[in-house]
Every structure is written in C-alpha cells, then in structure tokens.
Design a protein around this motif. Structure first.
Motif, PDB file in Angstrom:
ATOM      1  N   ASP A 138     -24.293 -99.106  73.662  1.00 26.35           N
ATOM      2  CA  ASP A 138     -23.699 -99.186  74.995  1.00 26.35           C
ATOM      3  C   ASP A 138     -22.596 -98.148  75.162  1.00 26.35           C
ATOM      4  O   ASP A 138     -22.449 -97.542  76.221  1.00 26.35           O
ATOM      5  CB  ASP A 138     -23.148-100.592  75.248  1.00 26.35           C
ATOM      6  N   SER A 139     -21.781 -97.976  74.114  1.00 26.35           N
ATOM      7  CA  SER A 139     -20.711 -96.973  74.119  1.00 26.35           C
ATOM      8  C   SER A 139     -20.711 -96.254  72.786  1.00 26.35           C
ATOM      9  O   SER A 139     -21.024 -96.855  71.749  1.00 26.35           O
ATOM     10  CB  SER A 139     -19.342 -97.623  74.365  1.00 26.35           C
ATOM     11  N   ARG A 185     -20.245 -93.586  77.712  1.00 27.91           N
ATOM     12  CA  ARG A 185     -20.152 -94.967  78.193  1.00 27.91           C
ATOM     13  C   ARG A 185     -21.408 -95.298  78.980  1.00 27.91           C
ATOM     14  O   ARG A 185     -21.723 -94.631  79.957  1.00 27.91           O
ATOM     15  CB  ARG A 185     -18.908 -95.134  79.083  1.00 27.91           C
ATOM     16  N   GLY A 186     -22.118 -96.338  78.552  1.00 25.88           N
ATOM     17  CA  GLY A 186     -23.291 -96.787  79.290  1.00 25.88           C
ATOM     18  C   GLY A 186     -24.575 -96.167  78.794  1.00 25.88           C
ATOM     19  O   GLY A 186     -24.852 -95.005  79.084  1.00 25.88           O
ATOM     20  N   ASP A 187     -25.346 -96.961  78.033  1.00 24.81           N
ATOM     21  CA  ASP A 187     -26.672 -96.540  77.569  1.00 24.81           C
ATOM     22  C   ASP A 187     -26.608 -95.184  76.888  1.00 24.81           C
ATOM     23  O   ASP A 187     -27.326 -94.237  77.238  1.00 24.81           O
ATOM     24  CB  ASP A 187     -27.649 -96.507  78.751  1.00 24.81           C
ATOM     25  N   ASN A 205     -25.011-103.409  71.166  1.00 26.14           N
ATOM     26  CA  ASN A 205     -26.443-103.099  71.246  1.00 26.14           C
ATOM     27  C   ASN A 205     -26.802-101.809  70.502  1.00 26.14           C
ATOM     28  O   ASN A 205     -27.489-100.934  71.018  1.00 26.14           O
ATOM     29  CB  ASN A 205     -26.891-103.001  72.703  1.00 26.14           C
ATOM     30  N   ARG A 210     -25.972 -90.415  85.259  1.00 28.41           N
ATOM     31  CA  ARG A 210     -26.812 -90.196  84.092  1.00 28.41           C
ATOM     32  C   ARG A 210     -26.893 -88.705  83.780  1.00 28.41           C
ATOM     33  O   ARG A 210     -27.247 -87.897  84.647  1.00 28.41           O
ATOM     34  CB  ARG A 210     -28.220 -90.747  84.344  1.00 28.41           C
ATOM     35  N   TRP A 217     -28.786 -95.393  69.492  1.00 25.14           N
ATOM     36  CA  TRP A 217     -28.602 -96.011  70.798  1.00 25.14           C
ATOM     37  C   TRP A 217     -27.384 -96.927  70.728  1.00 25.14           C
ATOM     38  O   TRP A 217     -27.146 -97.579  69.700  1.00 25.14           O
ATOM     39  CB  TRP A 217     -29.805 -96.865  71.186  1.00 25.14           C
ATOM     40  N   TYR A 248     -27.038 -92.318  73.960  1.00 22.81           N
ATOM     41  CA  TYR A 248     -28.183 -91.978  73.118  1.00 22.81           C
ATOM     42  C   TYR A 248     -27.958 -90.614  72.468  1.00 22.81           C
ATOM     43  O   TYR A 248     -27.455 -89.688  73.112  1.00 22.81           O
ATOM     44  CB  TYR A 248     -29.454 -91.935  73.968  1.00 22.81           C
ATOM     45  N   SER A 263     -27.361 -88.215  75.734  1.00 22.96           N
ATOM     46  CA  SER A 263     -27.366 -88.662  77.124  1.00 22.96           C
ATOM     47  C   SER A 263     -26.555 -89.947  77.257  1.00 22.96           C
ATOM     48  O   SER A 263     -26.378 -90.694  76.283  1.00 22.96           O
ATOM     49  CB  SER A 263     -28.801 -88.880  77.631  1.00 22.96           C
ATOM     50  N   ALA A 264     -26.076 -90.196  78.482  1.00 18.59           N
ATOM     51  CA  ALA A 264     -25.316 -91.409  78.776  1.00 18.59           C
ATOM     52  C   ALA A 264     -25.164 -91.533  80.287  1.00 18.59           C
ATOM     53  O   ALA A 264     -25.397 -90.576  81.033  1.00 18.59           O
ATOM     54  CB  ALA A 264     -23.943 -91.382  78.106  1.00 18.59           C
ATOM     55  N   ASP A 265     -24.760 -92.732  80.731  1.00 17.50           N
ATOM     56  CA  ASP A 265     -24.544 -92.952  82.160  1.00 17.50           C
ATOM     57  C   ASP A 265     -23.250 -92.317  82.651  1.00 17.50           C
ATOM     58  O   ASP A 265     -23.143 -91.916  83.805  1.00 17.50           O
ATOM     59  CB  ASP A 265     -24.521 -94.452  82.467  1.00 17.50           C
TER      60      ASP A 265
END
Length: 315
Positions: A223-224, A208-210, A239, A180, A221, A212, A192-194
């Motif tokens: 997922d990618s 990639r991953g959450d 999402n 993160r 927002w 923002y 930000s992202a995972d």
C-alpha cells in the motif's frame, strides 16, 4: 469585505517617453509610446507601446517583458487588469524564465498579487537536463514550482515519469505526482503508485497507494513504500507481497524491510512465506510473528560443518 478589498488595491503606475490621447469610437484612450514601464504589486511590465483604456486596464504591445523578483515572462502582447491583478500574455511562443529553468507555452496568465500563473495549450519545461511536457498546468512563483496536468512526462538521463498530474520544484528537483504514475529508471526498474514523490538528488522514492516495483530480481507490492534506488533498500507498509523468481519465494505481511545490498528481507507484522518448486509442484508454507529471509550457500555450509571422518574414527 468589498471595501476592504478596494482599500487593499494599489494603483497601477505607468510611465513612457510619449503620451497622447487617441479617439476610439465614441471614447478616448491614452496611447503611450517609448520605454513604457508599468508597475503594480511589485511587478514591472515593460513594452514598446501601451494603450490605457481605464485606470486599471491596459494593453501592452511589442517586446513585452513581465518581471517580478527572479521571474521573467516574454511575449508579443499582454492585457493587464489592475482590478483582477492579472496579466494575460499573447505570443506564438511564450517564454518564462525562473532561475535556470525555462518554460515555453502557447497561453499564459499571471496573477501579480498571488504570484500564480496558469498555462494551457501545451507546455515544455527544461532545467539542466530535466525536461517536462504537459497539456496544461500552473506555475507557483513563490515556491518556484510548476504543476503539469494532462499527459505529463518528466524525464532526464536517469529516469522517465509519466502521469496525468505532476509537480516539479526548480530548487529541490523533487517531483510529486498526484495520480497513477509509472517511472522507468536507469537500472531498468519499473515503479508505479497512485501518488508520491521522487527526490532526484537523493535517489529516493516515497510511494502512497498501490505501490509496485519490478526489477530483474524481484517484484514488490505494498500500500505504501519508501525506496532508495542507490542502495536498493525498501520499507513497506500494509498488504505487502515480495516475489523472487530466482529464490522461488513469495512473502506476505503488513510491515517489512528489504535490504538490497544483502538481498535480505525482514517482516514483522503478520508475515508469511511461500517457497515453491516449479519442477515437482511442491510448495512449503510458513508463518510466524517475525520472518527474516536471507540466502546462504547450502553446499558450502554443510561442507564447512560436516564432521571429520578421521576424528570420528579416533573417537
């Protein structure tokens, strides 16, 4: 397998101006002094003096320099093992140079066969305005890449990235993050992202991953997400939520594109839209196969298309 490994080992070649045996306890070691050079696996190690404990284990003293191709490591002392192909360097501050990038750390080991280094106890990296700090990490000489682990901060005048795991390539200036992460850029945006990467030269983000993004005009927002900072264009998957306080809209979907220059958005996978008013708590909900969102000057539009009263009178 062991015999193959032994046959693959190369001898450690050492030369110096002076050589003499020195008694250490019950055994004798060889001391080498003056213009000492050690060569192994294509790596050259130079120092002022050296103690040879065995055919494959030596200790180097004073003005130690480890050189392989364009890589240079500087320290006060080093222990080298031909069995493990590993040099461990000791100094109050160890310096590593790779092209125009410089790394300072307190502890460093380098494998001359795999060309992989490991550092710990804190480190800093600098390359033409790009700076990285990390608790520990790894250095990959073949790829000209450093991976920082633990309290990593990568920054320059354009952005600052904080994470627990970041890889940075000296040649491409691409930063990859594996945990993160939060990024602040020169436009005042927060991202930000995972996991993902930032291509500094192209000003592009791949998240990639959450994922923002927060800017002065909107929040995104997904997922990618792929984002071009220069044009403010974004492409989003799964999402998705895009919120604009100025337009008082929230859009949802599983695939979409945002065109920054025009302030327009297109959603084509299960899109829906909420348009709300804060004054009277009125909300309009829409959904369709595809939704294209853009802004027009409604007053100007109606003035332009309003029927002319003179023409109506004549009719």
């Amino acid at each position: 397998a062991q015999s193959d490994e032994k046959s693959d080992r190369k001898p450690v070649d050492i030369s110096s101006r002076l050589l003499r045996p020195v008694q250490v306890g019950d055994s004798s070691v060889m001391a080498m002094v003056g213009e000492v050079m050690l060569f192994h696996n294509g790596t050259l190690i130079t120092c002022d003096s050296l103690v040879r404990y065995s055919a494959n284990r030596v200790e180097c003293f004073d003005n130690v320099v480890i050189n392989k191709d364009s890589i240079y490591v500087y320290g006060d002392r080093a222990v080298y093992s031909g069995e493990t192909n590993t040099a461990e360097i000791f100094s109050p501050l160890i310096k590593l140079i790779d092209g125009n990038a410089t790394v300072y750390t307190y502890n460093f080991k380098f494998n001359t066969k795999d060309n992989i280094g490991e550092f710990w106890g804190g480190a800093t990296m600098e390359q033409e305005g790009n700076q990285m700090e990390a608790d520990k990490g790894y250095y990959y000489a073949d790829d000209h890449e450093i991976v920082g682990v633990g309290n990593v901060e990568l920054r320059n005048d354009e952005y600052m990235l904080r994470s627990d795991s970041v890889g940075y390539n000296f040649d491409t200036e691409v930063a990859k993050f594996f945990d993160r992460s939060v990024i602040w850029n020169r436009k005042g945006e927060i991202l930000s992202a995972d996991s993902g990467e930032y291509l500094y030269q192209q000003e592009r983000y791949h998240f990639r991953g959450d994922a923002y993004i927060l800017s002065a005009d909107y929040e995104i927002w997904a997922d990618s997400l792929d984002y071009n900072m220069a044009s403010e264009d974004a492409e989003m998957w799964n999402n998705i939520q895009v919120r604009s306080d100025e337009e008082k809209t929230i859009v949802f979907g599983d695939y979409g594109r945002y065109i920054g220059a025009e302030g327009e958005a297109l959603l084509t996978d299960r899109p829906s839209l909420l348009s709300y008013q804060t004054e009277n708590a009125d909300t309009v909900y829409m959904r369709s196969d595809s939704i294209f969102i853009y802004t027009v000057d409604s007053l100007g539009y109606f003035k332009l298309n309003r029927p002319d009263s003179t023409a109506l009178a004549e009719i």
